[in-house]
Scaffold this active site. Sequence first.
Site, short mmCIF file in Angstrom:
data_model
loop_
_atom_site.label_atom_id
_atom_site.label_comp_id
_atom_site.label_asym_id
_atom_site.label_seq_id
_atom_site.Cartn_x
_atom_site.Cartn_y
_atom_site.Cartn_z
N ASP A 1 34.74 39.96 2.91
CA ASP A 1 33.69 38.87 2.42
C ASP A 1 32.80 39.69 1.65
O ASP A 1 33.23 41.06 1.32
CB ASP A 1 32.61 38.67 3.60
CG ASP A 1 31.40 38.05 3.38
OD1 ASP A 1 32.20 36.54 2.34
OD2 ASP A 1 31.03 38.29 3.44
N SER A 2 32.16 39.02 0.75
CA SER A 2 31.13 39.21 -0.12
C SER A 2 30.26 40.60 0.00
O SER A 2 29.77 41.06 -0.99
CB SER A 2 30.80 38.48 -1.83
OG SER A 2 29.85 37.21 -0.26
N CYS B 1 35.29 34.77 3.06
CA CYS B 1 33.97 34.67 2.35
C CYS B 1 35.10 32.94 1.94
O CYS B 1 36.24 32.34 2.07
CB CYS B 1 34.53 35.64 1.44
SG CYS B 1 33.68 35.04 -0.19
N GLU C 1 20.83 37.04 3.19
CA GLU C 1 20.74 38.58 2.91
C GLU C 1 19.06 39.44 3.06
O GLU C 1 18.81 40.49 2.94
CB GLU C 1 21.70 38.79 2.06
CG GLU C 1 23.18 38.17 1.84
CD GLU C 1 23.55 39.46 1.52
OE1 GLU C 1 23.85 40.33 0.49
OE2 GLU C 1 24.61 39.11 2.15
N CYS D 1 30.07 28.12 4.34
CA CYS D 1 30.02 30.18 3.38
C CYS D 1 29.18 30.65 5.03
O CYS D 1 28.94 30.28 5.73
CB CYS D 1 28.62 29.66 3.13
SG CYS D 1 27.99 31.68 2.21
N HIS E 1 27.87 32.98 5.76
CA HIS E 1 26.51 33.52 5.71
C HIS E 1 25.27 32.22 5.86
O HIS E 1 24.57 32.75 6.89
CB HIS E 1 25.76 33.68 4.50
CG HIS E 1 26.05 35.02 3.99
ND1 HIS E 1 26.96 35.39 3.30
CD2 HIS E 1 25.02 35.99 3.30
CE1 HIS E 1 26.94 36.38 2.65
NE2 HIS E 1 25.69 36.91 2.85
N1 DGL Z 1 29.74 35.03 2.13
C1 DGL Z 1 30.01 34.69 0.38
C2 DGL Z 1 30.68 33.43 1.48
O1 DGL Z 1 31.18 33.03 2.36
C3 DGL Z 1 28.67 33.85 -0.07
C4 DGL Z 1 28.09 34.93 -0.54
C5 DGL Z 1 28.19 34.70 -1.98
O2 DGL Z 1 27.88 34.14 -2.23
O3 DGL Z 1 29.90 35.93 -1.88
O4 DGL Z 1 31.30 31.89 0.34
#
Ligand code: DGL
Length: 272
Positions: free
Chosen positions: A12-13, A75, A154, A188, A190
């Site tokens: 993931d990012s 992600c 975050e 997403c 998150h």
């Molecule tokens: N976890 C990323 C996603 O699922 C979002 C965070 C990002 O923008 O990098 O899109």
Amino acid sequence: LALDNRPIGVFDSGLGGLTAVKEMMDLLPNESIVYFGDTGRVPYGTRSKETIIKYAKQDIRFLLKHNIKAIVIACGTVSSVALNEAIKESTVPTMGVVEGAVLGALNATKNKIIGILGTSATIRSEAYEKAIRAVKDDIKTVSNACPLFVPLVENGYFKKDNEIAILAAKEYLKPLIEQNADTIILGCTHYPLLKDVIASVVGQDVTLIDPGKQAAMALKESLKVNNMLSLNKNGEHRFYVSDSTENFSHYANFFLGKNMNSSVEKIDIETY
Ligand code: DGL
């Protein structure tokens, strides 16, 4: 019975993909996992397609060094914007989070109105809408980008009674409520952390679809069908990041919903 004890690579990012890891740990306790969180370059969701593709390829090349048997792209942004390029880069079976979430939403909706939340890049790509239309043509969709959600999460602003999170959610959910969506894809990884906040704004009758959970279920099915399940007693979990390991360990516990009893190592992703 064939078996394959090699780990599953997940990336993931940043921290968000840990919501998928949590579901994988619950559903597939025997599986070992190698996780990479690109904490040095988060967020991906505000970047161009070219940059997201470049990052995703590097993330995959890093994971492939760990003798993995499959990759889960945890992600929403990479899954939406760069899935085809990621699959081309990978030498093992590779899945994103879009398809599973869409199938979950199609199963859940009764009034055939599905809401989609995601990062700016995800919403711009219309990946969820396209995946819905590929299966069913009588579904109405309404989507909205939620650029404040990732920084809120975050920074730990995701608890049920957090007023800033509630205000942001009210703003972002307005079009979805107006269009009467009865199912909302949290597009997403998150966003599942904001589940309680979002539920308090839309009400209990709206079904919220967690992409990590759907991905874990799809992964289990795919490993089973392909005779690739691990026969280890307990999976081992290794975590890698591209920035401070202390920050990661601290917040990882929230995302995993338990203490992360594994070590975290920092790597230089630009060399991959
Ligand atoms: N976890 C990323 C996603 O699922 C979002 C965070 C990002 O923008 O990098 O899109």
